[in-house]
Motif scaffolding. Structure first.
Motif, PDB file in Angstrom:
ATOM      1  N   THR A  51       0.833  -1.195   0.000  1.00 31.12           N
ATOM      2  CA  THR A  51       0.000   0.000   0.000  1.00 31.12           C
ATOM      3  C   THR A  51       0.872   1.252   0.000  1.00 31.12           C
ATOM      4  O   THR A  51       0.586   2.232  -0.699  1.00 31.12           O
ATOM      5  N   MET A  54       2.422   1.709  -3.378  1.00 31.71           N
ATOM      6  CA  MET A  54       1.403   2.188  -4.305  1.00 31.71           C
ATOM      7  C   MET A  54       1.206   3.696  -4.145  1.00 31.71           C
ATOM      8  O   MET A  54       1.069   4.439  -5.123  1.00 31.71           O
ATOM      9  N   HIS A  58       1.719   6.508  -7.081  1.00 34.29           N
ATOM     10  CA  HIS A  58       0.698   7.485  -7.472  1.00 34.29           C
ATOM     11  C   HIS A  58       1.255   8.904  -7.419  1.00 34.29           C
ATOM     12  O   HIS A  58       1.022   9.715  -8.329  1.00 34.29           O
ATOM     13  N   ALA A 272      -7.056   7.270  -2.853  1.00 28.36           N
ATOM     14  CA  ALA A 272      -7.145   6.152  -3.801  1.00 28.36           C
ATOM     15  C   ALA A 272      -6.659   4.859  -3.159  1.00 28.36           C
ATOM     16  O   ALA A 272      -7.288   3.800  -3.287  1.00 28.36           O
ATOM     17  N   VAL A 273      -5.540   4.931  -2.462  1.00 33.30           N
ATOM     18  CA  VAL A 273      -4.969   3.749  -1.817  1.00 33.30           C
ATOM     19  C   VAL A 273      -5.874   3.266  -0.691  1.00 33.30           C
ATOM     20  O   VAL A 273      -6.020   2.057  -0.466  1.00 33.30           O
ATOM     21  N   ASN A 276      -8.329   1.085  -2.235  1.00 31.91           N
ATOM     22  CA  ASN A 276      -7.741  -0.054  -2.916  1.00 31.91           C
ATOM     23  C   ASN A 276      -7.386  -1.187  -1.969  1.00 31.91           C
ATOM     24  O   ASN A 276      -7.611  -2.365  -2.277  1.00 31.91           O
ATOM     25  N   VAL A 277      -6.825  -0.865  -0.809  1.00 42.27           N
ATOM     26  CA  VAL A 277      -6.406  -1.932   0.110  1.00 42.27           C
ATOM     27  C   VAL A 277      -7.612  -2.686   0.653  1.00 42.27           C
ATOM     28  O   VAL A 277      -7.541  -3.897   0.876  1.00 42.27           O
ATOM     29  N   ALA A 279     -10.363  -3.271  -1.071  1.00 48.51           N
ATOM     30  CA  ALA A 279     -10.732  -4.172  -2.164  1.00 48.51           C
ATOM     31  C   ALA A 279      -9.774  -5.361  -2.247  1.00 48.51           C
ATOM     32  O   ALA A 279     -10.196  -6.495  -2.514  1.00 48.51           O
ATOM     33  N   HIS A 280      -8.496  -5.107  -1.999  1.00 49.13           N
ATOM     34  CA  HIS A 280      -7.511  -6.191  -2.067  1.00 49.13           C
ATOM     35  C   HIS A 280      -7.797  -7.247  -1.003  1.00 49.13           C
ATOM     36  O   HIS A 280      -7.788  -8.452  -1.289  1.00 49.13           O
TER      37      HIS A 280
END
Length: 366
Positions: A51, A54, A58, A272-273, A276-277, A279-280
């Protein structure tokens, strides 16, 4: 500065588009920066560690390669529990860690991660971005020389691995449990004995009987420790972490010196991150729980009697902490107030839909 109000996504998109169109002007007008970020996590915890990388990717892209952040794993530059301290002192510019790691310095830090029986992941984001939560937290972080941005969440965690079943509140008495911070204080009220043990020693401690139980994170990360081999009872829910927020901390002075466009790039990247984490983990955990059960893990639901006792103990601890800590009380009261309406709404639409769909899953119709 108010954090990411309602138009943040549109503003961010427009800013990114403008940066791409006007790259030559951007490159000429903004400084070249090279910062260092220390993570509180090892590379083996790939979802959480990546993360931070990432985030760095970005920021580099959004600034056309002008603002570069080098990420260091736990222990490479500083010990994991000293990550935020290093950023505050200016040893590095940034840190990536759950605020609760600083519980021992002030219980208020824990409120930036989770509270027992608190908000879930979506509710936490709503409180942070629209309920004034991140502003309240930054009022506190500023006292410690930091500026913080939400930057990842494990979502609801599991209740841990136990060598024996927990059938009643009495079973918690004398139980040596690898857990700390806020929840440790709660469980102490019920007779448990919290133990501070690093992740690398959990398996051996359970195997030898030095401890009776241990909590870590959730199926995907827990699987790597192999705890099902020595403590087969895998309890849920992790009532102390209905979500577990991780922050990116920036040295307060360095943050103020950043050009506005770089500040916006960091904000956008963190937001954004942050999604995302989640969802991961939502992708990895379903398969991991299947593998764990196939390998012998025995799923167990904490009985309501046990949860009720923990709920009452949690409220006692919160009252005690609030009575002597103005920072804690201010932020805790805001979360609790937000929690009332959040769960009123959640049980109507979201839970109504999810409960029906889960009944179909149990019936084998999905």
């Amino acid at each position: 500065m108010t954090f990411m109000k309602r138009r943040s996504f549109l503003t961010a998109t427009a800013a990114a588009a403008s940066a791409s169109i006007a790259a030559p002007a951007f490159a000429q007008s903004e400084p070249k920066l090279n910062w260092r970020l220390v993570s509180a996590y090892p590379k083996s915890l790939d979802v959480i560690f990546n993360t931070a990388t990432m985030l760095a990717d970005h920021v580099r892209v959004l600034t056309n390669g002008k603002f570069n952040i080098q990420v260091f794993a736990a222990g490479e530059l500083v010990p994991p529990f000293q990550s935020a301290d290093a950023a505050a002192a200016g040893t590095v510019e940034m840190a990536y860690m759950p605020p609760q790691y600083n519980w021992g310095k002030d219980p208020t830090w824990a409120l930036g991660s989770s509270i027992p029986f608190g908000l879930n992941t979506r509710q936490t984001n709503a409180w942070l971005y629209y309920g004034g939560g991140n502003d309240l937290l930054n009022d506190f972080y500023q006292q410690h020389g930091l500026y913080g941005l939400p930057c990842g969440n494990t979502s609801a965690q599991m209740g841990g691995w136990f060598r024996k079943e927990i059938n009643a509140v009495e079973d918690l008495k004398g139980l040596k449990l690898r857990v700390g911070g806020y929840v440790g204080k709660v469980l102490e009220k019920l007779g448990a004995v919290p133990q501070a043990i690093p992740a690398g020693e959990i398996y051996t401690s359970l195997e030898r009987g030095t401890i009776d139980a241990a909590e870590w994170i959730g199926p995907y990360d827990d699987e790597k420790l192999g705890l099902y081999k020595v403590a087969p009872y895998y309890y849920y829910p992790g009532w102390w972490e209905g979500q577990s927020l991780i922050y990116t901390f920036v040295n307060a002075g360095k943050w103020k010196e950043l050009p506005p466009v770089y500040q916006q790039a960091v904000r956008v990247a963190c937001e954004a991150v942050n999604g995302n984490v989640v969802a991961h983990y939502d992708h990895e955990n379903p398969q991991a729980i299947r593998r764990l059960v196939a390998n012998g893990a025995k799923l167990r639901l904490f009985k309501k009697e046990v949860l009720d006792a923990c709920w009452n103990a949690s409220n006692e601890v919160a009252a005690e902490l609030s009575s002597g800590n103005a920072n804690f009380k201010k932020i805790y009261d805001s979360q609790v107030s937000f929690r009332r309406d959040a769960y009123l709404w959640a049980q109507i639409a979201e839970a109504g839909h999810d409960n029906y769909m889960m009944s179909l899953q149990r019936e084998g119709k999905l």
